[in-house]
Design a protein around this motif. Structure first.
Motif, PDB file in Angstrom:
ATOM      1  N   ASP A  85      32.404  50.024  30.984  1.00  0.00           N
ATOM      2  CA  ASP A  85      32.793  49.010  30.007  1.00  0.00           C
ATOM      3  C   ASP A  85      33.058  47.654  30.669  1.00  0.00           C
ATOM      4  OD1 ASP A  85      32.552  50.758  27.908  1.00  0.00           O
ATOM      5  OD2 ASP A  85      34.704  51.171  27.741  1.00  0.00           O
ATOM      6  N   ASP A  86      33.624  47.689  31.870  1.00  0.00           N
ATOM      7  CA  ASP A  86      33.887  46.436  32.585  1.00  0.00           C
ATOM      8  C   ASP A  86      32.584  45.760  32.994  1.00  0.00           C
ATOM      9  OD1 ASP A  86      36.783  46.591  32.576  1.00  0.00           O
ATOM     10  OD2 ASP A  86      36.577  48.227  34.026  1.00  0.00           O
ATOM     11  N   GLY A 123      41.895  47.253  38.771  1.00  0.00           N
ATOM     12  CA  GLY A 123      41.100  47.828  37.691  1.00  0.00           C
ATOM     13  C   GLY A 123      40.526  46.761  36.791  1.00  0.00           C
ATOM     14  N   GLY A 124      40.100  47.193  35.612  1.00  0.00           N
ATOM     15  CA  GLY A 124      39.417  46.295  34.707  1.00  0.00           C
ATOM     16  C   GLY A 124      40.243  45.105  34.269  1.00  0.00           C
ATOM     17  N   GLU A 125      41.537  45.304  34.041  1.00  0.00           N
ATOM     18  CA  GLU A 125      42.368  44.195  33.575  1.00  0.00           C
ATOM     19  C   GLU A 125      42.430  43.076  34.602  1.00  0.00           C
ATOM     20  OE1 GLU A 125      46.947  43.319  31.975  1.00  0.00           O
ATOM     21  OE2 GLU A 125      46.308  45.373  32.435  1.00  0.00           O
ATOM     22  N   ALA A 129      29.685  46.117  31.468  1.00  0.00           N
ATOM     23  CA  ALA A 129      29.080  45.601  30.243  1.00  0.00           C
ATOM     24  C   ALA A 129      29.769  44.310  29.809  1.00  0.00           C
ATOM     25  CB  ALA A 129      29.162  46.654  29.139  1.00  0.00           C
ATOM     26  N   TRP A 130      31.102  44.277  29.921  1.00  0.00           N
ATOM     27  CA  TRP A 130      31.855  43.081  29.524  1.00  0.00           C
ATOM     28  C   TRP A 130      31.448  41.873  30.365  1.00  0.00           C
ATOM     29  CZ3 TRP A 130      35.180  40.144  32.546  1.00  0.00           C
ATOM     30  CH2 TRP A 130      35.871  39.127  31.869  1.00  0.00           C
ATOM     31  N   VAL A 131      31.426  42.029  31.702  1.00  0.00           N
ATOM     32  CA  VAL A 131      31.123  40.876  32.550  1.00  0.00           C
ATOM     33  C   VAL A 131      29.679  40.427  32.341  1.00  0.00           C
ATOM     34  CG1 VAL A 131      30.413  42.093  34.685  1.00  0.00           C
ATOM     35  CG2 VAL A 131      31.524  39.861  34.823  1.00  0.00           C
ATOM     36  N   THR A 132      28.780  41.376  32.095  1.00  0.00           N
ATOM     37  CA  THR A 132      27.393  41.006  31.811  1.00  0.00           C
ATOM     38  C   THR A 132      27.311  40.168  30.543  1.00  0.00           C
ATOM     39  OG1 THR A 132      26.666  43.091  32.828  1.00  0.00           O
ATOM     40  CG2 THR A 132      25.054  41.897  31.478  1.00  0.00           C
ATOM     41  N   GLY A 133      28.003  40.597  29.496  1.00  0.00           N
ATOM     42  CA  GLY A 133      27.990  39.845  28.250  1.00  0.00           C
ATOM     43  C   GLY A 133      28.579  38.457  28.386  1.00  0.00           C
ATOM     44  N   ARG A 134      29.680  38.348  29.121  1.00  0.00           N
ATOM     45  CA  ARG A 134      30.310  37.041  29.298  1.00  0.00           C
ATOM     46  C   ARG A 134      29.434  36.114  30.139  1.00  0.00           C
ATOM     47  NH1 ARG A 134      32.517  34.150  28.033  1.00  0.00           N
ATOM     48  NH2 ARG A 134      34.611  33.731  28.826  1.00  0.00           N
ATOM     49  N   LEU A 135      28.755  36.667  31.148  1.00  0.00           N
ATOM     50  CA  LEU A 135      27.840  35.842  31.935  1.00  0.00           C
ATOM     51  C   LEU A 135      26.639  35.409  31.088  1.00  0.00           C
ATOM     52  CD1 LEU A 135      27.990  37.732  35.352  1.00  0.00           C
ATOM     53  CD2 LEU A 135      28.894  35.440  34.871  1.00  0.00           C
ATOM     54  N   CYS A 136      26.176  36.282  30.208  1.00  0.00           N
ATOM     55  CA  CYS A 136      25.103  35.886  29.290  1.00  0.00           C
ATOM     56  C   CYS A 136      25.574  34.793  28.331  1.00  0.00           C
ATOM     57  CB  CYS A 136      24.597  37.096  28.514  1.00  0.00           C
ATOM     58  SG  CYS A 136      23.590  38.238  29.481  1.00  0.00           S
ATOM     59  N   ASP A 186      29.328  49.380  42.862  1.00  0.00           N
ATOM     60  CA  ASP A 186      30.222  50.166  43.706  1.00  0.00           C
ATOM     61  C   ASP A 186      31.693  49.785  43.543  1.00  0.00           C
ATOM     62  OD1 ASP A 186      29.441  47.763  44.814  1.00  0.00           O
ATOM     63  OD2 ASP A 186      28.871  48.591  46.755  1.00  0.00           O
ATOM     64  N   ALA A 187      32.004  48.864  42.626  1.00  0.00           N
ATOM     65  CA  ALA A 187      33.395  48.639  42.239  1.00  0.00           C
ATOM     66  C   ALA A 187      33.837  49.648  41.180  1.00  0.00           C
ATOM     67  CB  ALA A 187      33.583  47.218  41.711  1.00  0.00           C
ATOM     68  N   HIS A 188      32.963  50.587  40.832  1.00  0.00           N
ATOM     69  CA  HIS A 188      33.297  51.638  39.868  1.00  0.00           C
ATOM     70  C   HIS A 188      34.378  52.552  40.444  1.00  0.00           C
ATOM     71  CE1 HIS A 188      32.783  55.116  37.197  1.00  0.00           C
ATOM     72  NE2 HIS A 188      32.131  54.311  36.367  1.00  0.00           N
ATOM     73  N   ARG A 189      35.224  53.048  39.577  1.00  0.00           N
ATOM     74  CA  ARG A 189      36.351  53.875  40.027  1.00  0.00           C
ATOM     75  C   ARG A 189      35.914  55.162  40.720  1.00  0.00           C
ATOM     76  NH1 ARG A 189      38.405  55.552  33.924  1.00  0.00           N
ATOM     77  NH2 ARG A 189      36.616  56.886  33.398  1.00  0.00           N
TER      78      ARG A 189
END
Length: 309
Positions: A258-259, A212-214, A261-268, A243-246
């Motif tokens: 949310d995951d 999962g996200g963690e 969005a998080w990875v997109t922000g961190r890559l930005c 497609d890694a969505h639950r």
């Protein structure tokens, strides 16, 4: 600065058999979810053959061109089909990725999202696979390197399936870092952690079913972000598969909007530090229509916020 959305109606003309997961409705749902957002809307051009030839031999291009049917739907391999509209769609998908690179490198857009189909990250040098005909993001990477003269590019692929095609097309080029996080075991069965490529520029990060996200966030913090930082790319490209969505029917990871969005922000964040915020993202997988639309919207919302900053 702005965020560019690159797409074309031709990409809705690629028909697959009834019940096939890579269906026209995927792109319709994504575009509907992006309706009304503050985006610079750009038409995806047909890809130039010179750009395709950077990653595919002429024989592969000709084989696909010759196979294109005048009517009906034909099968190229176990999962990949062509209809009369497929050839134009595939050329727009690769051309859209190239156009996104041009916009971002020229400074006309801060970042870009390429909403096209068919996807591309499974297409190998001379092999169609997994719904993919041409290696769209690899074509874009080579265009950035060879046409624009960048020194290094990094591609991060968070689709649930290993980006075997992108790896095949780029692993011989030491100027390109390719990072793929993916469920393993899962089709296509490639992408083991010990497969690092001839120049040690491949980072494969297998994720166990049920992750999962963690777990996803931890492996990105521990492995992905340090690798990208060390590589110091001039441009960051994203293979944005959702497609890694639950809720996705084709795999067993447990990510949420949310995951993504998080990875997109961190890559930005990394792009801001390393390459002037230049990010090009290309749509790959995602087969639950609602989850795909919501995840793509969350991804693009972050790009818009960063592009406007």
């Amino acid at each position: 600065m702005t965020t560019a959305l690159i797409t074309h109606p031709d990409c809705l003309g690629h028909e697959t058999p009834e019940g096939h997961p890579e269906q026209i409705a995927r792109l319709e749902h994504v575009l509907a979810a992006l309706e009304g957002k503050e985006l610079r809307r750009v038409t995806a051009p047909l890809v130039a053959e010179d750009d395709l030839l950077r990653v595919h031999p002429h024989s592969h291009i000709e084989t696909i061109r010759a196979a294109a049917p005048k009517e009906g739907i034909i099968q190229l391999d176990a999962d990949t089909y062509m209809s009369p509209g497929t050839l134009a769609a595939a050329h727009r998908a690769a051309g859209g990725a190239v156009r996104a690179v041009d916009l971002v490198i020229s400074g006309e857009a801060q970042n870009a999202f390429v909403a096209t189909r068919p996807p591309g990250h499974h297409a190998e040098r001379e092999t169609t696979m997994g719904f993919c005909l041409f290696g769209n993001i690899a074509v874009a990477a080579k265009h950035a390197l060879d046409h624009h003269g960048l020194s290094r590019v990094a591609i991060v692929d968070f689709d649930v399936h290993h980006g075997n095609g992108t790896q095949d097309l780029l692993e011989d080029d030491a100027r390109a870092l390719f990072v793929s996080s993916h469920q393993f075991p899962l089709w296509p069965g490639t992408g083991t952690a010990d497969d690092t490529g001839p120049h040690d520029t491949i980072l494969n990060l297998p994720l166990a079913p049920g992750t999962g996200g963690e777990g996803f966030r931890k492996i990105y913090e521990d492995k992905v972000f340090p690798a990208v930082t060390a590589f110091k790319p001039d441009l960051l490209l994203i293979s944005a598969g959702f497609d890694a969505h639950r809720d996705d029917p084709l795999a067993d990871l447990r990510l949420t909007e949310d995951d993504f969005a998080w990875v997109t922000g961190r890559l930005c964040d990394l792009a801001d530090d390393l390459c002037g915020g230049r990010v090009v993202s290309c749509l790959e997988g995602g087969y639950n229509l609602m989850a795909l639309a919501q995840s793509a919207a969350a991804h693009v919302d972050v790009l818009i916020a960063r592009g406007a900053a």
